[in-house]
Enzyme design. Structure first.
Site, short mmCIF file in Angstrom:
data_model
loop_
_atom_site.label_atom_id
_atom_site.label_comp_id
_atom_site.label_asym_id
_atom_site.label_seq_id
_atom_site.Cartn_x
_atom_site.Cartn_y
_atom_site.Cartn_z
N GLU A 87 -0.65 -7.55 4.88
CA GLU A 87 -0.34 -8.21 6.14
C GLU A 87 -1.50 -9.05 6.66
OE1 GLU A 87 -1.36 -3.86 7.22
OE2 GLU A 87 -0.39 -4.94 5.61
N HIS A 116 10.74 -2.06 3.03
CA HIS A 116 9.92 -3.21 2.64
C HIS A 116 10.70 -4.52 2.66
CE1 HIS A 116 6.12 -1.27 1.54
NE2 HIS A 116 6.86 -0.23 1.20
N ASP A 171 -4.63 -10.50 11.06
CA ASP A 171 -4.09 -9.26 10.52
C ASP A 171 -3.05 -8.71 11.50
OD1 ASP A 171 -4.70 -7.13 8.28
OD2 ASP A 171 -4.38 -6.00 10.14
N ASN A 175 7.19 -1.31 7.77
CA ASN A 175 7.62 -0.99 6.41
C ASN A 175 8.15 0.44 6.32
OD1 ASN A 175 7.11 -3.46 5.11
ND2 ASN A 175 4.94 -2.99 4.92
N ASP A 177 9.22 -7.64 4.32
CA ASP A 177 9.03 -8.95 3.67
C ASP A 177 9.60 -10.07 4.53
OD1 ASP A 177 7.81 -7.66 1.59
OD2 ASP A 177 9.52 -7.80 0.21
#
Length: 402
Positions: A304, A276, A263, A271, A280
């Site tokens: 994530e 975003h 994680d 973000n 990404d």
């Protein structure tokens, strides 16, 4: 059997075959069937006119002979449509016009000459169709070879009629001699009409079966492709949980005995601060850093969070190497991103023997608890545990990035 009965037999066969073509067209509307149906109807009409036209008006024989040329022209067109070859209307109308021209100049051409010319034209048409089917034949298809033979035999029969017209050049006083080779020619025509129709239906059904098989195979490939897409994360291209969990028992059986939950630390800040789209890009860089191979499967669980499923020795070292590669890969792929994107990992290793019935959800839950401990302990670290067959768990180990 008299010639008029043979004419009628040929006409009936042509009409029956036209109904067979119509039934095939009703099932699958391929563009060649209308041409084949029209050809049979025109040829049948020509044969019926040979029977019904009054003999004393011999010039009327030009009508059925012209219809024969049109019928064979339509068959030529149907053959080309069937094989998706270039086609047009000139080969349909040009022979018919040539027949009309031969009958239109009775002073220039006597009955014997007209008789020979008409059979030359019809023989050339049958030969052209036979040659086309020969060029386009399927090597393993009996029906395609049968069509070649049917039209070749008909062409030879017209050739025989040409020889008859030349041999009795001056003796012919009518355009429609009922004797000579006509009965034999009509018997050959019966064989031709029956065989060509049957082989046309047969090869069409062979082709339909092949098309249906190809369509089925294509549908299966599409279903497989969709299935593979359903097992892939659209953003990163990694596997997803759907690709791992149902096959976990199989994967265990081939040696995958370690599961790591990865994680990213404080990824929401990326973000929120940069949008975003940049987030990404970072996730794709993380997927590349996880470096899946034949002994390490990588999947994105969502957001994530990722998992690694490993087999072989030193699972802990290999996971730690990938964890540390994340920060380097994100920094290299996304220049200008301030701060370092780090990751916390919980790793569970199973014993090589035993615990075979442990479900994916149980193993994932165990690794997730270790991930929680890594987060609580300050993040940017790996906590690993080897499960034991005994009640007392093996000691945990923790690694923090330098």
């Amino acid at each position: 059997m008299d010639v008029f009965t043979l004419f009628g037999a040929n006409a009936i066969i042509l009409l029956v075959m036209a109904l067979g073509f119509l039934a095939a067209y009703a099932r699958r509307r391929e563009n060649w069937w209308p041409a084949w149906i029209a050809a049979n109807l025109v040829l049948a009409l020509a044969l019926l006119l040979f029977i019904t036209l009054p003999g004393e008006r011999s010039w009327l024989i030009a009508i059925p002979n012209t219809l024969l040329a049109i019928g064979f022209g339509l068959r030529w067109r149907a053959a080309h449509l069937f094989t998706a070859s270039p086609t047009g209307w000139m080969p349909v109308w040009l022979p018919a016009c040539a027949v009309i021209g031969a009958f239109a100049l009775p002073q220039a051409f006597g009955a014997g000459t007209v008789f020979a010319l008409v059979n030359v034209i019809l023989g050339a048409q049958a030969s052209a169709i036979a040659w086309h089917f020969w060029r386009e034949r399927a090597p393993a298809s009996f029906s395609s070879h049968g069509l070649v033979a049917a039209y070749a035999v008909m062409a030879l029969s017209f050739g025989m009629r040409v020889i008859e017209g030349i041999a009795f050049f001056d003796g012919l006083t009518t355009y429609f001699p009922l004797g000579g080779t006509l009965p034999f020619h009509l018997v050959i025509a019966v064989v031709h009409t029956s065989a060509s129709g049957a082989f046309a239906l047969s090869i069409a059904y062979e082709r339909t079966a092949l098309q249906m098989r190809d369509e089925r195979d294509s549908a299966q490939r599409q279903a497989q492709d969709l299935g593979r897409l359903a097992e892939r994360d659209a953003l990163t291209g990694l596997l997803n949980r759907r690709a791992i969990e149902p096959r976990f028992a199989e994967l265990r059986a081939v040696g995958f005995s370690a599961l790591a939950v990865v994680d990213l630390d404080h990824f929401k800040r990326v973000n929120d601060a940069f949008g975003h789209l940049r987030g990404d890009e970072a996730l794709r860089a993380v997927a590349a850093a996880l470096a899946p191979d034949e002994d390490c499967l990588a999947a994105r669980m969502g957001g994530e969070e990722f998992i690694l499923l490993l087999r072989g020795d030193d699972a802990r070292g290999r996971v730690e190497a990938r964890r540390q590669a994340i920060a380097r890969r994100v920094a290299a792929d996304i220049p200008g991103l301030p701060g370092v994107v780090t990751a916390s990992v919980g790793l569970v290793e199973l014993p090589r023997e035993g615990l075979a019935n442990l479900a994916f959800a149980e193993l994932y839950a165990a690794a997730d608890r270790l991930l929680y401990d890594a987060k609580s302990g300050g993040r940017n670290r790996l906590i690993a545990e080897r499960l034991s067959l005994f009640a007392a768990p093996a000691p945990r180990t923790s690694t923090e990035a330098a």
